[in-house]
Write a protein that holds these residues in place. Structure first.
Motif, PDB file in Angstrom:
ATOM      1  N   UNK A   1      50.455  28.870  44.410  1.00 32.09           N
ATOM      2  CA  UNK A   1      50.488  28.074  43.183  1.00 32.09           C
ATOM      3  C   UNK A   1      49.085  27.715  42.739  1.00 32.09           C
ATOM      4  N   UNK A   2      48.258  27.279  43.685  1.00 27.78           N
ATOM      5  CA  UNK A   2      46.876  26.932  43.349  1.00 27.78           C
ATOM      6  C   UNK A   2      46.099  28.151  42.864  1.00 27.78           C
ATOM      7  N   UNK A   3      46.280  29.271  43.522  1.00 27.65           N
ATOM      8  CA  UNK A   3      45.540  30.476  43.157  1.00 27.65           C
ATOM      9  C   UNK A   3      45.844  30.900  41.719  1.00 27.65           C
ATOM     10  N   UNK A   4      47.135  30.975  41.405  1.00 25.15           N
ATOM     11  CA  UNK A   4      47.519  31.382  40.049  1.00 25.15           C
ATOM     12  C   UNK A   4      47.149  30.314  39.023  1.00 25.15           C
ATOM     13  N   UNK A   5      47.401  29.056  39.360  1.00 20.69           N
ATOM     14  CA  UNK A   5      47.121  27.983  38.418  1.00 20.69           C
ATOM     15  C   UNK A   5      45.640  27.858  38.104  1.00 20.69           C
ATOM     16  N   UNK A   6      44.812  27.894  39.137  1.00 15.12           N
ATOM     17  CA  UNK A   6      43.370  27.778  38.915  1.00 15.12           C
ATOM     18  C   UNK A   6      42.824  28.983  38.168  1.00 15.12           C
ATOM     19  N   UNK A   7      43.434  30.140  38.372  1.00 15.09           N
ATOM     20  CA  UNK A   7      43.005  31.330  37.641  1.00 15.09           C
ATOM     21  C   UNK A   7      43.193  31.142  36.137  1.00 15.09           C
ATOM     22  N   UNK A   8      44.345  30.576  35.756  1.00 15.43           N
ATOM     23  CA  UNK A   8      44.604  30.326  34.334  1.00 15.43           C
ATOM     24  C   UNK A   8      43.658  29.259  33.794  1.00 15.43           C
ATOM     25  N   UNK A   9      43.537  28.154  34.508  1.00 13.83           N
ATOM     26  CA  UNK A   9      42.676  27.064  34.047  1.00 13.83           C
ATOM     27  C   UNK A   9      41.226  27.522  33.901  1.00 13.83           C
ATOM     28  N   UNK A  10      40.754  28.304  34.843  1.00 11.67           N
ATOM     29  CA  UNK A  10      39.367  28.789  34.780  1.00 11.67           C
ATOM     30  C   UNK A  10      39.181  29.743  33.604  1.00 11.67           C
ATOM     31  N   UNK A  11      40.180  30.588  33.348  1.00 11.77           N
ATOM     32  CA  UNK A  11      40.088  31.520  32.221  1.00 11.77           C
ATOM     33  C   UNK A  11      40.007  30.766  30.894  1.00 11.77           C
ATOM     34  N   UNK A  12      40.804  29.698  30.771  1.00 10.76           N
ATOM     35  CA  UNK A  12      40.769  28.893  29.550  1.00 10.76           C
ATOM     36  C   UNK A  12      39.430  28.173  29.421  1.00 10.76           C
ATOM     37  N   UNK A  13      38.961  27.608  30.524  1.00  9.80           N
ATOM     38  CA  UNK A  13      37.656  26.924  30.507  1.00  9.80           C
ATOM     39  C   UNK A  13      36.554  27.877  30.071  1.00  9.80           C
ATOM     40  N   UNK A  14      36.564  29.105  30.594  1.00 13.69           N
ATOM     41  CA  UNK A  14      35.535  30.075  30.223  1.00 13.69           C
ATOM     42  C   UNK A  14      35.608  30.434  28.742  1.00 13.69           C
ATOM     43  N   UNK A  15      36.823  30.548  28.211  1.00 11.39           N
ATOM     44  CA  UNK A  15      36.981  30.849  26.790  1.00 11.39           C
ATOM     45  C   UNK A  15      36.397  29.729  25.932  1.00 11.39           C
ATOM     46  N   UNK A  16      36.750  28.486  26.249  1.00  9.57           N
ATOM     47  CA  UNK A  16      36.238  27.352  25.487  1.00  9.57           C
ATOM     48  C   UNK A  16      34.718  27.251  25.632  1.00  9.57           C
ATOM     49  N   UNK A  17      34.230  27.515  26.828  1.00  9.58           N
ATOM     50  CA  UNK A  17      32.787  27.449  27.066  1.00  9.58           C
ATOM     51  C   UNK A  17      32.029  28.471  26.220  1.00  9.58           C
ATOM     52  N   UNK A  18      32.585  29.684  26.088  1.00 10.72           N
ATOM     53  CA  UNK A  18      31.901  30.724  25.314  1.00 10.72           C
ATOM     54  C   UNK A  18      31.812  30.359  23.836  1.00 10.72           C
ATOM     55  N   UNK A  19      32.809  29.625  23.323  1.00  7.90           N
ATOM     56  CA  UNK A  19      32.703  29.152  21.943  1.00  7.90           C
ATOM     57  C   UNK A  19      31.753  27.961  21.851  1.00  7.90           C
ATOM     58  N   UNK A  20      31.711  27.162  22.909  1.00  6.84           N
ATOM     59  CA  UNK A  20      30.802  26.012  22.912  1.00  6.84           C
ATOM     60  C   UNK A  20      29.346  26.465  22.924  1.00  6.84           C
ATOM     61  N   UNK A  21      29.064  27.535  23.662  1.00  2.00           N
ATOM     62  CA  UNK A  21      27.689  28.058  23.728  1.00  2.00           C
ATOM     63  C   UNK A  21      27.417  29.098  22.646  1.00  2.00           C
ATOM     64  N   UNK A  22      28.426  29.379  21.799  1.00  4.01           N
ATOM     65  CA  UNK A  22      28.338  30.339  20.685  1.00  4.01           C
ATOM     66  C   UNK A  22      28.284  31.798  21.128  1.00  4.01           C
ATOM     67  N   UNK A  23      28.449  32.057  22.434  1.00  2.00           N
ATOM     68  CA  UNK A  23      28.437  33.441  22.907  1.00  2.00           C
ATOM     69  C   UNK A  23      29.646  34.220  22.405  1.00  2.00           C
ATOM     70  N   UNK A  24      30.752  33.505  22.162  1.00  2.00           N
ATOM     71  CA  UNK A  24      31.989  34.169  21.747  1.00  2.00           C
ATOM     72  C   UNK A  24      31.869  34.813  20.373  1.00  2.00           C
ATOM     73  N   UNK A  25      30.860  34.410  19.605  1.00  2.00           N
ATOM     74  CA  UNK A  25      30.694  34.965  18.262  1.00  2.00           C
ATOM     75  C   UNK A  25      29.957  36.302  18.277  1.00  2.00           C
TER      76      UNK A  25
END
Length: 281
Positions: A131-155
């Motif tokens: 449960x932790x492995x799958x759950x943290x994988x999703x949470x980390x993926x979302x965090x990375x997505x938000x971070x890339x927009x925060x740092x403008x790399x996603x553009x």
């Protein structure tokens, strides 16, 4: 008005969500009993298993629904979030509440993880780990997505779409491959270890069957077969054991056979113990 208030004109939705997700991931990570710190010398408690196979406890089914609902919301919202971010541009940085929806999905996910870790629910260590492995994988993926927009790399180029795809993959893996219940989680672990044993046994057997390498008279061993490629030459005939190594390999092979047998016995013992749990509940 506070910059943390969504109704404020100075409210930075993406930054606020990014900071919230960081704290949320830290809280979820604290549930991991497989890691210890220098300040915490208390060994993890072994959970008391209250169920084994279907029917699963009602609270556990509710927890799985929270996980599935959170993953579904995140997969759908991440697409709209990325499209909105790209449409408004790096300077506007307006997500129209979609970042807040991402946080809501992560909160659903984290709640499900916490419920499964409730001691009274009686989930085994295998289930907690999966449960932790799958759950943290999703949470980390979302965090990375938000971070890339925060740092403008996603553009830049298709970076936003790339990280959105990672959120999709993590959510799909959780919905499809997260074991449901103690039996599914425990059997998956044991059968995975058994397969690893079997694969290693076959690899060992092939090399043992080839026999010992022939001494070439120069203090090294060479293979009896010809036409070796350059890599085998570089490894000095590593696809065969020397005469002194072969007995050790044979002994290791026998130990692996014992390990594989032990795993199968453990699997049968788990089934018997699980039926005993069912009989007492």
């Amino acid at each position: 008005m506070s910059t943390n208030d969504p109704s404020s004109s100075s409210f930075d939705e993406n930054k606020s969500v990014y900071q919230s997700l960081q704290k949320l991931i830290e809280q979820v990570a604290s549930l991991d009993q497989t890691t210890t710190t220098t300040t915490n010398t208390t060994p993890p408690q072994t959970p008391t298993i209250s169920h084994y196979r279907n029917p699963l406890p009602t609270d556990l089914n509710h927890a799985y629904k929270l996980l599935d609902d959170g993953a579904s919301l995140l997969a759908a919202t991440s697409t709209k979030y990325t499209l909105m971010g790209k449409a408004t541009g790096r300077d506007t940085h307006d997500f129209s509440g979609l970042a807040l929806q991402l946080r809501q999905g992560c909160e659903l996910l984290a709640t499900g993880i916490h419920v499964i870790h409730t001691p009274t629910l009686g989930c085994a260590g295998s289930l907690l780990t999966h449960t932790l492995t799958h759950g943290r994988s999703v949470l980390t993926a979302v965090l990375n997505l938000v971070q890339k927009f925060e740092t403008k790399e996603a553009y830049d180029a298709n970076r936003g779409a790339e990280y959105t795809g990672r959120v999709w993959d993590a959510c799909e893996n959780l919905r499809l491959y997260l074991p449901r219940g103690n039996r599914a989680a425990m059997r998956r672990d044991v059968l995975t270890w058994g397969k690893d044993c079997q694969d290693t046994l076959l690899e060992f057997q092939e090399i043992i069957d080839a026999g010992a390498a022939v001494d070439d008279g120069d203090g090294g061993d060479t293979n009896e077969t010809n036409g070796e490629d350059e890599w085998d030459d570089f490894c000095d005939g590593a696809d065969q054991y020397s005469a002194s190594e072969l007995p050790v390999a044979v002994s290791a092979h026998r130990i692996l056979k014992c390990s594989r047998g032990t795993l199968m016995v453990a699997l049968h013992a788990m089934e018997a113990g699980g039926e005993a749990v069912l009989a007492t509940n």
